[in-house]
Design a protein around this motif. Structure first.
Motif, PDB file in Angstrom:
ATOM      1  N   VAL A 264      25.654  -3.253  -4.318  1.00  0.00           N
ATOM      2  CA  VAL A 264      25.052  -4.665  -4.257  1.00  0.00           C
ATOM      3  C   VAL A 264      24.867  -5.711  -4.109  1.00  0.00           C
ATOM      4  O   VAL A 264      24.329  -7.106  -3.159  1.00  0.00           O
ATOM      5  CB  VAL A 264      24.579  -4.453  -5.559  1.00  0.00           C
ATOM      6  N   ALA A 265      26.367  -6.662  -4.394  1.00  0.00           N
ATOM      7  CA  ALA A 265      26.903  -8.131  -3.482  1.00  0.00           C
ATOM      8  C   ALA A 265      27.158  -8.136  -2.277  1.00  0.00           C
ATOM      9  O   ALA A 265      27.122  -9.241  -2.323  1.00  0.00           O
ATOM     10  CB  ALA A 265      28.557  -8.210  -4.993  1.00  0.00           C
ATOM     11  N   ALA A 266      27.334  -6.816  -1.352  1.00  0.00           N
ATOM     12  CA  ALA A 266      27.597  -6.997  -0.514  1.00  0.00           C
ATOM     13  C   ALA A 266      25.993  -7.079   0.004  1.00  0.00           C
ATOM     14  O   ALA A 266      26.036  -7.957   1.103  1.00  0.00           O
ATOM     15  CB  ALA A 266      27.885  -5.435   0.525  1.00  0.00           C
ATOM     16  N   ALA A 267      25.012  -6.530  -0.017  1.00  0.00           N
ATOM     17  CA  ALA A 267      23.761  -6.748   0.087  1.00  0.00           C
ATOM     18  C   ALA A 267      23.077  -7.955  -0.286  1.00  0.00           C
ATOM     19  O   ALA A 267      22.502  -8.440   0.359  1.00  0.00           O
ATOM     20  CB  ALA A 267      23.188  -5.861  -0.478  1.00  0.00           C
ATOM     21  N   LEU A 268      23.342  -8.527  -1.227  1.00  0.00           N
ATOM     22  CA  LEU A 268      22.808  -9.810  -1.559  1.00  0.00           C
ATOM     23  C   LEU A 268      23.407 -10.956  -0.804  1.00  0.00           C
ATOM     24  O   LEU A 268      22.835 -11.638  -0.225  1.00  0.00           O
ATOM     25  CB  LEU A 268      23.072 -10.231  -2.920  1.00  0.00           C
ATOM     26  N   THR A 269      24.389 -10.486  -0.506  1.00  0.00           N
ATOM     27  CA  THR A 269      25.674 -11.466   1.002  1.00  0.00           C
ATOM     28  C   THR A 269      24.468 -11.805   1.930  1.00  0.00           C
ATOM     29  O   THR A 269      24.296 -12.657   2.280  1.00  0.00           O
ATOM     30  CB  THR A 269      27.073 -11.456   0.495  1.00  0.00           C
ATOM     31  N   VAL A 270      25.023  -9.988   2.314  1.00  0.00           N
ATOM     32  CA  VAL A 270      23.316 -10.189   4.068  1.00  0.00           C
ATOM     33  C   VAL A 270      22.326 -10.338   3.642  1.00  0.00           C
ATOM     34  O   VAL A 270      22.027 -11.612   4.544  1.00  0.00           O
ATOM     35  CB  VAL A 270      24.021  -8.750   4.169  1.00  0.00           C
TER      36      VAL A 270
ATOM     37  N   LEU B  12      25.420   2.814   1.439  1.00  0.00           N
ATOM     38  CA  LEU B  12      24.723   2.184   0.295  1.00  0.00           C
ATOM     39  C   LEU B  12      24.720   0.940   0.707  1.00  0.00           C
ATOM     40  O   LEU B  12      23.458   0.217   0.294  1.00  0.00           O
ATOM     41  CB  LEU B  12      24.988   2.391  -1.575  1.00  0.00           C
ATOM     42  N   ALA B  13      26.009   0.487   0.994  1.00  0.00           N
ATOM     43  CA  ALA B  13      25.700  -1.270   0.956  1.00  0.00           C
ATOM     44  C   ALA B  13      25.004  -1.779   1.974  1.00  0.00           C
ATOM     45  O   ALA B  13      23.917  -2.656   2.677  1.00  0.00           O
ATOM     46  CB  ALA B  13      27.625  -2.122   1.091  1.00  0.00           C
ATOM     47  N   LEU B  14      24.902  -1.005   3.262  1.00  0.00           N
ATOM     48  CA  LEU B  14      24.843  -1.500   4.080  1.00  0.00           C
ATOM     49  C   LEU B  14      22.928  -1.023   4.039  1.00  0.00           C
ATOM     50  O   LEU B  14      22.017  -2.074   4.378  1.00  0.00           O
ATOM     51  CB  LEU B  14      24.662  -0.732   5.587  1.00  0.00           C
ATOM     52  N   ARG B  15      22.556   0.414   3.405  1.00  0.00           N
ATOM     53  CA  ARG B  15      21.304   0.062   2.961  1.00  0.00           C
ATOM     54  C   ARG B  15      20.742  -0.700   2.382  1.00  0.00           C
ATOM     55  O   ARG B  15      19.215  -1.511   2.395  1.00  0.00           O
ATOM     56  CB  ARG B  15      20.719   1.470   2.916  1.00  0.00           C
ATOM     57  N   LEU B  16      21.317  -1.276   1.281  1.00  0.00           N
ATOM     58  CA  LEU B  16      20.845  -1.871   0.703  1.00  0.00           C
ATOM     59  C   LEU B  16      20.538  -3.540   1.249  1.00  0.00           C
ATOM     60  O   LEU B  16      19.697  -3.951   0.655  1.00  0.00           O
ATOM     61  CB  LEU B  16      21.599  -2.502  -1.131  1.00  0.00           C
ATOM     62  N   SER B  17      21.788  -3.618   1.675  1.00  0.00           N
ATOM     63  CA  SER B  17      21.591  -4.868   2.563  1.00  0.00           C
ATOM     64  C   SER B  17      20.294  -5.290   3.274  1.00  0.00           C
ATOM     65  O   SER B  17      19.385  -5.829   3.600  1.00  0.00           O
ATOM     66  CB  SER B  17      22.598  -5.053   3.516  1.00  0.00           C
ATOM     67  N   LEU B  18      19.614  -4.466   4.545  1.00  0.00           N
ATOM     68  CA  LEU B  18      18.693  -3.997   5.098  1.00  0.00           C
ATOM     69  C   LEU B  18      17.659  -4.614   4.438  1.00  0.00           C
ATOM     70  O   LEU B  18      16.123  -4.282   4.323  1.00  0.00           O
ATOM     71  CB  LEU B  18      19.123  -2.450   5.572  1.00  0.00           C
ATOM     72  N   ALA B  19      17.661  -3.202   2.833  1.00  0.00           N
ATOM     73  CA  ALA B  19      16.404  -3.102   1.457  1.00  0.00           C
ATOM     74  C   ALA B  19      16.379  -4.588   1.708  1.00  0.00           C
ATOM     75  O   ALA B  19      14.839  -5.217   1.448  1.00  0.00           O
ATOM     76  CB  ALA B  19      16.564  -2.634   0.858  1.00  0.00           C
ATOM     77  N   GLY B  20      16.990  -5.204   1.919  1.00  0.00           N
ATOM     78  CA  GLY B  20      16.759  -7.074   0.467  1.00  0.00           C
ATOM     79  C   GLY B  20      16.412  -7.880   2.035  1.00  0.00           C
ATOM     80  O   GLY B  20      15.584  -8.877   2.109  1.00  0.00           O
TER      81      GLY B  20
END
Length: 174
Positions: free
Chosen positions: A150-156, A3-11
């Motif tokens: 979500v926090a990881a994704a926002l950072t990436v 989920l973190a990887l996918r949300l990072s890409l989405a962002g």
């Protein structure tokens, strides 16, 4: 993790698509450079290609947010896009073609090796997400797992979106 990887890409793809839409002229210029090098006889496609890229990036970003088959398709699209973006960055870094980076909107610098490294990191995130993407992405996570993702994704996303500015600050101060 998936989920973190996918949300990072989405962002990354949503910020990139929206930024390109806001500075569409720079994306048109980027496509003009690519077109003149690879398809010199073709004319009047630059604006359409720029908007097509905005659409593909935005749709990919949205698909990555939806669990199930759309997430799998979005992850596959993100992987293909990152592979293509990395190839263009390598071509530009080798000085075979000087392409202005309209990666996140306005083009202020030419694609170079720092963009290659950034894109390789994002490509590895995409490949990892593609390998891990499953149909039950949200169902098995506790709330704290989702918050961390979500926090990881926002950072990436922030690091990718402000990569050029961060590189300039570090270069100028060290």
């Amino acid at each position: 993790m998936e989920l973190a990887l996918r949300l990072s890409l989405a962002g990354v793809f949503l910020v990139s698509g929206i930024s390109k839409a806001r500075a569409i002229g720079d994306s048109v210029e980027m496509w003009a450079t690519l077109r003149k090098r690879f398809w010199p006889g073709v004319r009047n496609l630059d604006r359409g290609l720029a908007w097509a890229l905005v659409t593909v990036e935005t749709v990919t970003g949205i698909a990555l947010l939806i669990p199930g088959r759309l997430a799998v398709l979005g992850t596959a699209a993100a992987t293909a896009l990152m592979a293509a973006f990395t190839a263009v960055a390598i071509i530009s870094a080798l000085s075979l073609l000087q392409v202005k980076c309209a990666c996140f909107g306005s083009a202020k610098s030419e694609l170079g090796w720092r963009h290659v490294w950034r894109n390789l990191v994002l490509l590895s995130i995409a490949v990892g997400a593609l390998v891990m993407t499953g149909a039950d992405a949200y169902g098995s996570l506790a709330t704290d797992g989702i918050v961390i993702a979500v926090a990881a994704a926002l950072t990436v996303t922030a690091l990718a979106a402000f990569f050029d500015q961060i590189a300039h600050i570090l270069r100028d101060n060290w």
